[in-house]
Design a protein around this motif. Structure first.
Motif, PDB file in Angstrom:
ATOM      1  N   HIS A   1      -1.471   8.325   2.166  1.00 37.62           N
ATOM      2  CA  HIS A   1      -0.871   8.377   0.463  1.00 37.62           C
ATOM      3  C   HIS A   1      -1.147   6.889  -0.066  1.00 37.62           C
ATOM      4  CE1 HIS A   1       2.680   7.987   1.775  1.00 37.62           C
ATOM      5  NE2 HIS A   1       3.150   7.570   0.808  1.00 37.62           N
ATOM      6  N   GLU A   2      -0.680   5.745   0.924  1.00 42.29           N
ATOM      7  CA  GLU A   2      -0.859   4.578   0.345  1.00 42.29           C
ATOM      8  C   GLU A   2      -2.223   4.262  -0.444  1.00 42.29           C
ATOM      9  OE1 GLU A   2       2.966   5.181   2.939  1.00 42.29           O
ATOM     10  OE2 GLU A   2       0.509   4.831   3.164  1.00 42.29           O
TER      11      GLU A   2
ATOM     12  N   THR B   1      -3.496   3.859  -4.109  1.00 38.26           N
ATOM     13  CA  THR B   1      -2.486   2.694  -4.865  1.00 38.26           C
ATOM     14  C   THR B   1      -3.026   1.131  -4.092  1.00 38.26           C
ATOM     15  OG1 THR B   1      -0.164   3.918  -4.670  1.00 38.26           O
ATOM     16  CG2 THR B   1      -0.505   0.919  -5.318  1.00 38.26           C
ATOM     17  N   VAL B   2      -4.182   1.342  -3.511  1.00 34.21           N
ATOM     18  CA  VAL B   2      -4.286   0.333  -2.547  1.00 34.21           C
ATOM     19  C   VAL B   2      -6.013  -0.275  -4.098  1.00 34.21           C
ATOM     20  CG1 VAL B   2      -6.090  -1.709  -0.962  1.00 34.21           C
ATOM     21  CG2 VAL B   2      -3.437   0.024  -1.275  1.00 34.21           C
TER      22      VAL B   2
ATOM     23  N   SER C   1      -2.945  -9.246   2.101  1.00 34.40           N
ATOM     24  CA  SER C   1      -2.104  -8.770   1.596  1.00 34.40           C
ATOM     25  C   SER C   1      -1.825  -7.144   1.697  1.00 34.40           C
ATOM     26  CB  SER C   1      -1.485  -9.626  -0.060  1.00 34.40           C
ATOM     27  OG  SER C   1      -2.287  -8.713  -0.943  1.00 34.40           O
ATOM     28  N   ALA C   2      -3.059  -5.969   0.753  1.00 31.04           N
ATOM     29  CA  ALA C   2      -2.748  -5.058   1.400  1.00 31.04           C
ATOM     30  C   ALA C   2      -2.821  -4.544   2.276  1.00 31.04           C
ATOM     31  CB  ALA C   2      -4.390  -4.075   1.113  1.00 31.04           C
TER      32      ALA C   2
ATOM     33  N   ILE D   1      -0.056  -5.110   4.155  1.00 32.77           N
ATOM     34  CA  ILE D   1       1.416  -4.773   4.712  1.00 32.77           C
ATOM     35  C   ILE D   1       1.441  -2.782   3.964  1.00 32.77           C
ATOM     36  CG2 ILE D   1       3.861  -5.386   3.689  1.00 32.77           C
ATOM     37  CD1 ILE D   1       2.322  -8.330   2.661  1.00 32.77           C
ATOM     38  N   ASP D   2       0.636  -2.416   3.006  1.00 33.79           N
ATOM     39  CA  ASP D   2       1.113  -0.909   2.558  1.00 33.79           C
ATOM     40  C   ASP D   2       0.418  -0.401   3.538  1.00 33.79           C
ATOM     41  OD1 ASP D   2       2.768  -2.050   0.361  1.00 33.79           O
ATOM     42  OD2 ASP D   2       0.861  -2.968  -0.730  1.00 33.79           O
ATOM     43  N   LEU D   3      -0.612  -0.314   4.464  1.00 35.16           N
ATOM     44  CA  LEU D   3      -1.558   0.139   5.450  1.00 35.16           C
ATOM     45  C   LEU D   3      -1.288   0.265   6.265  1.00 35.16           C
ATOM     46  CD1 LEU D   3      -4.300  -0.564   2.872  1.00 35.16           C
ATOM     47  CD2 LEU D   3      -3.184   1.594   3.292  1.00 35.16           C
TER      48      LEU D   3
ATOM     49  N   TYR E   1      -3.905  -0.227  10.191  1.00 31.86           N
ATOM     50  CA  TYR E   1      -4.903  -0.845   9.206  1.00 31.86           C
ATOM     51  C   TYR E   1      -5.054  -1.899   9.845  1.00 31.86           C
ATOM     52  CZ  TYR E   1      -7.174   3.304   6.854  1.00 31.86           C
ATOM     53  OH  TYR E   1      -7.008   4.485   6.584  1.00 31.86           O
TER      54      TYR E   1
END
Length: 255
Positions: A101-102, A105-106, A149-150, A152-154, A157
């Motif tokens: 689901h993140e 947002t990315v 940086s993305a 961090i939220d994935l 990946y």
């Protein structure tokens, strides 16, 4: 040791016992300003069909595009296919992979970023996101920084770098793995593997076919490739493919 692309020989014409794997963008098709802008010559579709039949089905497309997009490009053909750099194989598209689901947002943040750089592009592939700067070279560094940086939220990946593009994608799959899987199935089994590609992402495929004593063909003059043969550009690939299609179709008619 990597070969000098300027000294690599062209590949021989295909034989009846080969299994052919073609990258698409930069290999079969010339690059365009956007992924949707590519042109598929009508005779290329006919030649692919002819060669696919002459090889008893042992011809596949191996692309960073989704299989659904490949089918649209090469309609009415639906060839054996590997999509999203190995995340999809012909069958249930994207089986076993659902976007976290993140990722939404990315994706939204990526679109906000590229809006600051005219010509830059975000390509939403469903379970992956590709950031293109071919038409906006100044965006290369910001897009690299954003992609890093993305992560961090994935979780799960990683990044895959291509020609003027960086892609956020699930880890653990590449074109080499997918080619290996196809070579163990159906009409591909027991054949000499031949992979033709142009990009850094095709090196996994080159390594796989080289390990199987097959033929790896680089399109263009990129240094540092594991390829054993080379063709100058997509036009040369299409000419080679056309000659092969008619030669093999003629052999099949004789036999």
């Amino acid at each position: 040791m990597s070969a000098d692309p300027n000294r690599l020989p062209p590949p021989p014409l295909p034989q009846a016992g080969w299994a052919l794997f073609f990258d698409v963008d930069g290999t079969l098709l010339d690059f365009a300003h956007t992924p949707e802008g590519v042109h598929v010559p009508g005779d290329l579709v006919d030649d692919l069909q002819r060669l696919h039949e002459a090889l008893d089905g042992a011809l596949a497309l191996v692309s960073g595009r989704r299989i659904e997009d490949l089918d649209a490009l090469f309609a009415p053909l639906q060839l054996p296919a590997i999509g999203l750099h190995g995340l999809q194989r012909r069958g249930p598209p994207g089986a076993g992979h659902a976007p976290p689901h993140e990722l939404a947002t990315v994706l939204a943040a990526a679109r906000d970023l590229v809006a600051k750089y005219p010509g830059a592009l975000v390509e939403d592939k469903g379970i992956t996101i590709a950031l293109h700067w071919r038409n906006a070279p100044v965006a290369e560094e910001p897009l690299h920084e954003f992609a890093n940086s993305a992560l961090i939220d994935l979780p799960g990946y990683g990044l895959q770098l291509g020609r003027d593009v960086i892609e956020l994608r699930p880890d653990g799959h590449d074109k080499g793995d997918a080619i290996a899987a196809l070579l163990d199935t159906g009409s591909f089994h027991g054949r000499l593997p031949v992979f033709i590609g142009d990009d850094f992402t095709d090196e996994h495929g080159f390594d796989e076919v080289n390990a199987r004593h097959g033929i790896s063909v680089l399109v263009g003059a990129r240094a540092g490739s594991a390829a054993t043969h080379a063709l100058h550009d997509p036009a040369a690939v299409r000419a080679w493919l056309r000659e092969a299609a008619f030669a093999l179709a003629g052999e099949a008619a004789v036999t």
